[in-house]
Design an enzyme around this catalytic site. Structure first.
Site, PDB file in Angstrom:
ATOM      1  N   GLU A 149      -3.734 123.165  13.045  1.00 32.58           N
ATOM      2  CA  GLU A 149      -3.488 124.548  13.466  1.00 32.58           C
ATOM      3  C   GLU A 149      -3.563 124.796  14.960  1.00 32.58           C
ATOM      4  OE1 GLU A 149      -7.955 124.411  13.625  1.00 32.58           O
ATOM      5  OE2 GLU A 149      -6.366 123.382  12.536  1.00 32.58           O
ATOM      6  N   HIS A 154      -7.061 118.825  12.777  1.00 37.27           N
ATOM      7  CA  HIS A 154      -6.736 120.230  13.011  1.00 37.27           C
ATOM      8  C   HIS A 154      -5.224 120.418  13.187  1.00 37.27           C
ATOM      9  CE1 HIS A 154     -10.782 121.955  13.660  1.00 37.27           C
ATOM     10  NE2 HIS A 154     -11.101 120.757  14.117  1.00 37.27           N
ATOM     11  N   CYS A 184     -11.105 120.356   8.765  1.00 38.98           N
ATOM     12  CA  CYS A 184     -12.285 119.931   9.534  1.00 38.98           C
ATOM     13  C   CYS A 184     -13.569 120.380   8.841  1.00 38.98           C
ATOM     14  CB  CYS A 184     -12.201 120.424  10.978  1.00 38.98           C
ATOM     15  SG  CYS A 184     -13.387 119.589  12.068  1.00 38.98           S
TER      16      CYS A 184
END
Length: 244
Positions: free
Chosen positions: A185, A183, A91
């Site tokens: 994560e 993202h 990002c």
């Protein structure tokens, strides 16, 4: 066992699941929290690391006043590519990576929130990371800014539909660098914090917030599988970072 330098930019955007997956592979993580004043090295020799992960954050990637460590991060990213060390941008990290390598970043036509399909380009379908994902793979997006032009010589691996506007750059590769606008994560707790922050800032209504939270609750396991597949493939195909 290999050492990976992780640069974080906000408490709300930790390395989270990416860190867990890297540790599963036996990596040693050196986490630098730029926003907390941790020093960020400018070269791989200074970092004494085998690879770099640059995480997300709420700042504009071009705002060196808001991110006083951004210039060092750009220098480190450029040096990693110069020496062939793997570097992964997530990002904001994807945007910083693009700027470090000569690309451009700016406001997108609309804020992106929620899961978005990973739409591989022809080159992306052949890429060892993007091309290894399931056909229905998606990543969570939570961004206003986008990489507008990829760095010279970079390969655009995936795009994102921007509702009638020119498709955005969702992933690119240049040398040893891989940038991802999404993202991999995130956990449900992280997403809920982002939802709550946007409600508090009047960027989301209560009904919009409830819909986003519910959608992520439904999508989380699939998003986590995709995220794990991205990190596993990145490790397996990155010289200098060994996987089990």
């Amino acid at each position: 066992m290999n050492r990976i330098l992780v640069i974080e930019h906000a408490d709300s955007c930790p390395v989270a699941r990416i860190g867990e997956w890297l540790l599963d592979h036996g990596a040693i993580l050196d986490v630098r929290r730029g926003h907390a004043g941790d020093p960020v090295p400018t070269t791989m020799a200074e970092a004494q690391a085998d690879g770099v992960v640059i995480m997300g954050g709420p700042q504009d990637s071009w705002d060196d006043d808001a991110g006083t460590w951004f210039a060092a991060t750009r220098s480190l990213a450029a040096d990693a590519v110069r020496v062939g060390a793997p570097v992964l941008g997530i990002c904001l990290g994807h945007q910083i990576l693009a700027l470090a390598l000569g690309g451009s970043v700016g406001r997108g036509p609309a804020t992106q929130r929620g899961a978005r399909p990973i739409t591989a380009t022809e080159a992306g379908e052949k890429d060892p990371v993007i091309g290894a994902l399931e056909p229905d793979a998606a990543m969570l997006h939570w961004n206003t800014d986008l990489v507008l032009t990829a760095p010279e010589g970079a390969t655009v691996l995936a795009t994102i539909d921007l509702a009638g506007a020119e498709p955005g750059i969702q992933a690119f590769r240049q040398g040893s660098a891989l940038g991802l606008q999404g993202h991999p994560e995130v956990t449900p707790a992280i997403v809920q914090q982002w939802v709550d922050d946007d409600v508090a800032a009047d960027r989301l209504s209560a009904s919009q917030a409830a819909a986003l939270s519910a959608a992520h609750g439904r999508d989380d396991q699939q998003l986590a599988r995709t995220g794990r597949a991205i990190i596993d493939a990145w490790l397996a195909t990155s010289g200098g970072i060994a996987s089990k």
